[in-house]
Design a protein around this motif. Structure first.
Motif, PDB file in Angstrom:
ATOM      1  N   ASP A  14       0.856  -1.179   0.000  1.00 24.90           N
ATOM      2  CA  ASP A  14       0.000   0.000   0.000  1.00 24.90           C
ATOM      3  C   ASP A  14       0.896   1.234   0.000  1.00 24.90           C
ATOM      4  OD1 ASP A  14      -1.811   2.010   0.339  1.00 24.90           O
ATOM      5  OD2 ASP A  14      -2.621   1.288   2.246  1.00 24.90           O
ATOM      6  N   HIS A  17      -0.059   4.365   2.143  1.00 28.25           N
ATOM      7  CA  HIS A  17      -0.142   4.318   3.604  1.00 28.25           C
ATOM      8  C   HIS A  17       1.048   5.065   4.188  1.00 28.25           C
ATOM      9  CE1 HIS A  17      -1.214   2.540   7.549  1.00 28.25           C
ATOM     10  NE2 HIS A  17       0.079   2.646   7.764  1.00 28.25           N
ATOM     11  N   HIS A  18       0.748   5.995   5.114  1.00 28.05           N
ATOM     12  CA  HIS A  18       1.810   6.749   5.774  1.00 28.05           C
ATOM     13  C   HIS A  18       1.576   6.742   7.278  1.00 28.05           C
ATOM     14  CE1 HIS A  18       3.332   7.874   1.886  1.00 28.05           C
ATOM     15  NE2 HIS A  18       2.165   8.418   1.548  1.00 28.05           N
ATOM     16  N   ALA A  21      -1.623   7.659   9.384  1.00 27.01           N
ATOM     17  CA  ALA A  21      -2.794   6.779   9.471  1.00 27.01           C
ATOM     18  C   ALA A  21      -2.865   6.065  10.810  1.00 27.01           C
ATOM     19  CB  ALA A  21      -2.760   5.755   8.334  1.00 27.01           C
ATOM     20  N   GLU A  22      -1.719   5.907  11.479  1.00 23.33           N
ATOM     21  CA  GLU A  22      -1.688   5.192  12.758  1.00 23.33           C
ATOM     22  C   GLU A  22      -2.287   6.027  13.895  1.00 23.33           C
ATOM     23  OE1 GLU A  22      -0.585   2.181  12.611  1.00 23.33           O
ATOM     24  OE2 GLU A  22       0.767   2.095  10.874  1.00 23.33           O
ATOM     25  N   ARG A 321       4.777   2.581  13.518  1.00 21.53           N
ATOM     26  CA  ARG A 321       4.539   2.497  12.076  1.00 21.53           C
ATOM     27  C   ARG A 321       4.759   1.081  11.584  1.00 21.53           C
ATOM     28  NH1 ARG A 321       4.092   2.170   6.891  1.00 21.53           N
ATOM     29  NH2 ARG A 321       4.451   3.991   5.543  1.00 21.53           N
ATOM     30  N   THR A 325       4.178  -1.917   4.368  1.00 20.68           N
ATOM     31  CA  THR A 325       3.777  -1.136   3.203  1.00 20.68           C
ATOM     32  C   THR A 325       4.976  -0.652   2.397  1.00 20.68           C
ATOM     33  OG1 THR A 325       3.719   0.951   4.439  1.00 20.68           O
ATOM     34  CG2 THR A 325       1.701  -0.363   4.415  1.00 20.68           C
TER      35      THR A 325
END
Length: 360
Positions: A14, A17-18, A21-22, A321, A325
């Motif tokens: 993905d 996704h960075h 997002a967490e 993290r 991804t």
């Protein structure tokens, strides 16, 4: 080290996704070790400079002073500087504006460059650096026919700092060499930096001001490159791409006071990182391994049952993290942002509990 094609069907990662997002939604109350933005920023003096610019919002942004300040900071003419809405915009401009036939991205690294190239219709080759080599660059692994090469230094997420000479050996006539130095100002002395170099053909250096200064919500960065490359990228930009507050921040963050503060912060980050790595070494009997020598404001770890450990850490109040991804990494990898010692000590206690829970 190996090379592979990155296609929609085979990518398996993905790329969008960075770390933020967490800590969105149900993660907003967690202690954040997922996002690589320096904690306790922006400082008060920088907030005041930004706030002071708000009286000029009725006028269109004028980037000349900020552009000149960045040029002076790196000792280059203003024609070699382009201000952007963060480094992410620069990757989009490079993908859309340059005539590229064989782009190569060196992974594991920040995924936005590849995502931008693919969105622009390019087929991307990946050079995958290997764990057994310490994720270090071998310039010979990059295909000779590559006319665009992208690499991070220090690299996100591995925290590896590649020698500037090794990266410079990637330069070729007819090739654009893009070096993402978003975290270089977190390296004491900025050793191995290529920003400001004009002797490397085709060199494009990207810098971000969002990491060290806590300006991710403001979006400000810049490109350093040959004037003809800057002109191509500028033609692809919309009008007034950088806001007046962001321009004020850019000018402030490259001034003498800011550079001195950033240099001090880099040494503090190095000390805090050493404390984190020392604490993580206590988990070696549990199979945890730290990628060393880490040089950025984050570390990459590999450990068994990392998916479960990450889930338990969230239950215990900590966000980290996920690493799967990033091309070249799998589910057993996690990236940890460097934080102050009190935060790290609390995290290490939570990690001890999470590893125990995951092992049951």
């Amino acid at each position: 080290m190996r090379t592979e094609k990155a296609t929609e069907g085979s990518a398996g990662h993905d790329l969008r996704h960075h770390g933020d997002a967490e800590v969105r939604d149900d993660g907003s109350a967690l202690v954040d070790l997922a996002v690589n933005v320096r904690a306790d920023t922006p400082p008060a003096w920088l907030r005041e400079r930004i706030a002071g610019s708000l009286g000029g919002l009725a006028a269109y942004p004028d980037g000349r002073a900020a552009r000149a300040a960045v040029a002076a900071r790196h000792g280059v003419p203003v024609e070699r500087v382009l201000l952007t809405a963060g480094a992410a915009e620069a990757f989009v401009l490079l993908a859309r504006a340059l005539k590229v036939r064989q782009p190569v991205v060196v992974h594991p690294q920040f995924t936005e460059p590849e995502a931008a190239l693919r969105d622009a219709g390019h087929t991307v080759d990946r050079v995958l650096l290997r764990e057994e080599d310490g994720f270090r660059l071998d310039p010979a692994a990059v295909p000779e026919d590559a006319d665009l090469v992208v690499i991070g230094n220090p690299t996100n997420p591995t925290s590896v700092l590649h020698p500037a000479d090794a990266i410079a050996r990637l330069a070729r006539p007819g090739r654009t060499l893009v070096v993402d130095e978003a975290f270089m100002d977190a390296v004491p002395g900025e050793r191995e930096a290529l920003a400001g170099r004009t002797d490397v053909p085709g060199l494009v250096v990207l810098r971000s001001l969002t990491k060290t200064w806590g300006l991710a919500g403001l979006r400000i960065g810049y490109v350093l490159a040959a004037p003809e490359t800057i002109a191509e990228l500028e033609r692809a930009q919309p009008l007034w791409p950088v806001s007046t507050p962001a321009l004020a921040a850019a000018e402030a963050c490259v001034g003498p006071q800011a550079l001195a503060e950033a240099a001090h912060a880099a040494h503090r980050i190095a000390a805090d990182r050493a404390h984190l790595v020392a604490g993580l070494s206590e988990f070696a009997p549990d199979g945890l391994r730290v990628v060393e020598a880490a040089e950025g404001p984050f570390v990459l770890i590999r450990l068994p049952r990392a998916v479960a450990v990450r889930r338990h850490l969230r239950d215990l109040g900590y966000a980290v993290r996920r690493g799967d991804t990033f091309p070249g990494l799998g589910e057993e990898w996690l990236r940890l942002a460097v934080r102050d010692r009190v935060t790290v000590n609390g995290f290490l206690q939570a990690l001890d509990q999470a590893v125990t829970l995951a092992g049951r």
